[in-house]
Design a protein around this motif. Structure first.
Motif, PDB file in Angstrom:
ATOM      1  N   THR A 194      70.944  60.657  43.670  1.00 38.40           N
ATOM      2  CA  THR A 194      71.625  61.220  42.508  1.00 38.40           C
ATOM      3  C   THR A 194      72.508  60.168  41.861  1.00 38.40           C
ATOM      4  O   THR A 194      72.565  60.052  40.637  1.00 38.40           O
ATOM      5  N   GLY A 195      73.193  59.407  42.672  1.00 37.15           N
ATOM      6  CA  GLY A 195      74.154  58.434  42.143  1.00 37.15           C
ATOM      7  C   GLY A 195      73.502  57.400  41.255  1.00 37.15           C
ATOM      8  O   GLY A 195      74.004  57.087  40.173  1.00 37.15           O
ATOM      9  N   ASN A 196      72.358  56.856  41.693  1.00 41.73           N
ATOM     10  CA  ASN A 196      71.764  55.726  40.984  1.00 41.73           C
ATOM     11  C   ASN A 196      70.345  55.963  40.503  1.00 41.73           C
ATOM     12  O   ASN A 196      69.715  55.033  39.983  1.00 41.73           O
ATOM     13  N   GLY A 197      69.810  57.143  40.702  1.00 51.85           N
ATOM     14  CA  GLY A 197      68.455  57.436  40.224  1.00 51.85           C
ATOM     15  C   GLY A 197      67.415  56.674  41.030  1.00 51.85           C
ATOM     16  O   GLY A 197      67.466  56.625  42.260  1.00 51.85           O
ATOM     17  N   VAL A 198      66.470  56.064  40.331  1.00 55.66           N
ATOM     18  CA  VAL A 198      65.378  55.306  40.973  1.00 55.66           C
ATOM     19  C   VAL A 198      65.725  53.818  40.880  1.00 55.66           C
ATOM     20  O   VAL A 198      65.830  53.276  39.787  1.00 55.66           O
ATOM     21  N   VAL A 199      65.903  53.185  42.041  1.00 57.74           N
ATOM     22  CA  VAL A 199      66.344  51.783  42.054  1.00 57.74           C
ATOM     23  C   VAL A 199      65.296  50.932  42.775  1.00 57.74           C
ATOM     24  O   VAL A 199      65.037  51.128  43.974  1.00 57.74           O
ATOM     25  N   PRO A 200      64.682  49.982  42.071  1.00 52.30           N
ATOM     26  CA  PRO A 200      63.681  49.128  42.719  1.00 52.30           C
ATOM     27  C   PRO A 200      64.336  48.230  43.773  1.00 52.30           C
ATOM     28  O   PRO A 200      65.442  47.737  43.557  1.00 52.30           O
ATOM     29  N   VAL A 201      63.626  48.051  44.897  1.00 51.17           N
ATOM     30  CA  VAL A 201      64.065  47.073  45.906  1.00 51.17           C
ATOM     31  C   VAL A 201      63.152  45.859  45.743  1.00 51.17           C
ATOM     32  O   VAL A 201      61.939  45.962  45.929  1.00 51.17           O
ATOM     33  N   ILE A 202      63.731  44.725  45.368  1.00 53.08           N
ATOM     34  CA  ILE A 202      62.877  43.555  45.092  1.00 53.08           C
ATOM     35  C   ILE A 202      62.831  42.593  46.279  1.00 53.08           C
ATOM     36  O   ILE A 202      61.950  41.741  46.348  1.00 53.08           O
ATOM     37  N   SER A 203      63.796  42.727  47.195  1.00 59.32           N
ATOM     38  CA  SER A 203      63.649  41.919  48.414  1.00 59.32           C
ATOM     39  C   SER A 203      64.262  42.656  49.591  1.00 59.32           C
ATOM     40  O   SER A 203      65.150  43.499  49.430  1.00 59.32           O
ATOM     41  N   LEU A 204      63.737  42.358  50.765  1.00 61.04           N
ATOM     42  CA  LEU A 204      64.198  43.013  51.985  1.00 61.04           C
ATOM     43  C   LEU A 204      64.439  41.948  53.048  1.00 61.04           C
ATOM     44  O   LEU A 204      63.509  41.191  53.403  1.00 61.04           O
ATOM     45  N   SER A 205      65.667  41.877  53.508  1.00 62.84           N
ATOM     46  CA  SER A 205      66.066  40.898  54.530  1.00 62.84           C
ATOM     47  C   SER A 205      65.565  39.497  54.163  1.00 62.84           C
ATOM     48  O   SER A 205      65.070  38.747  55.004  1.00 62.84           O
ATOM     49  N   GLY A 206      65.703  39.163  52.876  1.00 66.16           N
ATOM     50  CA  GLY A 206      65.389  37.803  52.437  1.00 66.16           C
ATOM     51  C   GLY A 206      63.934  37.566  52.086  1.00 66.16           C
ATOM     52  O   GLY A 206      63.580  36.469  51.653  1.00 66.16           O
ATOM     53  N   ARG A 207      63.062  38.567  52.260  1.00 64.22           N
ATOM     54  CA  ARG A 207      61.640  38.415  51.870  1.00 64.22           C
ATOM     55  C   ARG A 207      61.389  39.195  50.596  1.00 64.22           C
ATOM     56  O   ARG A 207      61.865  40.329  50.466  1.00 64.22           O
ATOM     57  N   ASP A 208      60.594  38.640  49.706  1.00 65.74           N
ATOM     58  CA  ASP A 208      60.207  39.380  48.505  1.00 65.74           C
ATOM     59  C   ASP A 208      59.462  40.646  48.895  1.00 65.74           C
ATOM     60  O   ASP A 208      58.628  40.628  49.810  1.00 65.74           O
TER      61      ASP A 208
END
Ligand SMILES: Cc1ncc(COP(=O)(O)O)c(C=O)c1O
Length: 331
Positions: free
Chosen positions: A270-284
């Motif tokens: 609810t707070g931020n809607g749909v938020v893309p994650v472009i990297s995870l633990s330093g990996r794209d």
């Protein structure tokens, strides 16, 4: 130095609306005082919600407010918070009244919190749900949904999502957010925007304050809400909208490796809607850029929260007087 009057220490938070609803009345938002002995403060025995009002050309509309208050009332049942004499519909009406008083000129965020207050006569000191009075307050904040269009960088947290047999996952219990705070702090101190927490079995649970979706082998996947995660109202919204648009969504266990090999990952809240994650633990993640499925899901969501004539008008409750009237009742 003379002791400071506590009133001088209370500063309005950024965007805080001038009025709050507190224990049965509308009061100036910076005026309420809680006893230092407040049980919910000491023991985390409270529950809260985050609800959004979105401003668009059509007016200002609360999104799925009835569902948020139903979730809050279920959490109250869990914590024996029995003194809230309002049903979900009445709480939505109070919220509309409060938002009108506060007349925010941007999107607004509504924060109801219900909590254990004071020991009743005869109740011995200590942690208790019985024999303790309770209270409800609602504050509103004017702040636009960030939408983080370019995406965020997440880390897999060293902190685990508490198991449901330790902390019920289906309620936003205040005390449980100590884990959230530790995970968010760890992530930010290490230069990330947010953290994704695993459950006790090492499967993906959720982000600090959001659910997780991934595009794996061309299919949109999210962990089942029977697991140790908050069954998010945004999560449910996205599953519903995607399925209605003909996009398959599978609710199945996600392992960390699924996220590392996914084409796309995004968060929903609810707070931020749909938020893309472009990297995870330093990996794209995927190409390291916002992907087409995430973009499409964001469009569906934005339309649903702002368009009274959109996919689900019954999810919207009008706040501003120029908004198109709807029933504002949800089934
Ligand atoms: C732990 C957690 N998971 C998921 C969510 C997303 O829930 P919703 O979509 O109902 O806002 C939240 C929201 O704050 C949350 O705190």
């Amino acid at each position: 130095m003379a002791p400071q009057d506590s009133a001088t220490l209370i500063r309005p938070a950024l965007g805080l609306g001038a009025w709050a609803y507190d224990r049965g009345e509308f009061v100036p938002a910076t005026a309420p005082r809680l006893p230092l002995s407040t049980q919910g403060l000491h023991y985390g025995t409270g529950a809260f919600e985050g609800i959004r009002a979105h401003r668009s050309d059509a007016g200002v509309f609360l999104f799925r407010a009835h569902d948020h208050y139903r979730r809050l009332l279920r959490a109250c049942r869990l914590l024996r918070i029995t003194g809230i004499r309002h049903d979900a519909g009445e709480l939505v009406d109070l919220t509309v009244e409060l938002l009108r008083r506060n007349a925010h000129d941007t999107d607004a965020y509504v924060r109801p919190v219900a909590y254990k207050l004071s020991l009743l006569p005869g109740t011995p000191p200590g942690v208790s749900l019985h024999g303790v009075s309770d209270a409800l307050s609602i504050t509103t904040f004017g702040f636009p949904q960030s939408r983080a269009a370019g995406g965020v960088r997440c880390v897999l947290s060293g902190w685990r999502r508490p198991a449901g047999d330790s902390l019920p996952a289906q309620a936003k219990i205040t005390g449980g957010y100590a884990t959230t705070a530790l995970a968010a702090d760890e992530a930010r101190a290490s230069g990330y925007d947010d953290a994704i927490l695993l459950d006790r079995s090492g499967n993906v649970a959720e982000a600090t304050t959001a659910n997780v979706f991934a595009v794996v082998g061309g299919t949109l996947v999210t962990p089942p809400d029977t697991g140790d995660l908050l069954p998010g109202i945004t999560r449910d919204t996205l599953i519903t909208l995607c399925r209605e648009a003909g996009t398959e969504v599978r609710e199945r266990v996600l392992r960390p490796a699924d996220l590392f090999t996914a084409d796309e990952v995004f968060l929903s809240s609810t707070g931020n809607g749909v938020v893309p994650v472009i990297s995870l633990s330093g990996r794209d993640v995927g190409t390291g850029a916002v992907g087409p499925v995430t973009t499409r899901v964001r469009e569906l969501y934005t339309e649903a929260v702002t368009s009274p004539g959109g996919a689900r008008p019954e999810w919207l409750t009008p706040v501003s007087s120029h908004a198109t009237p709807t029933t504002g009742k949800q089934g």
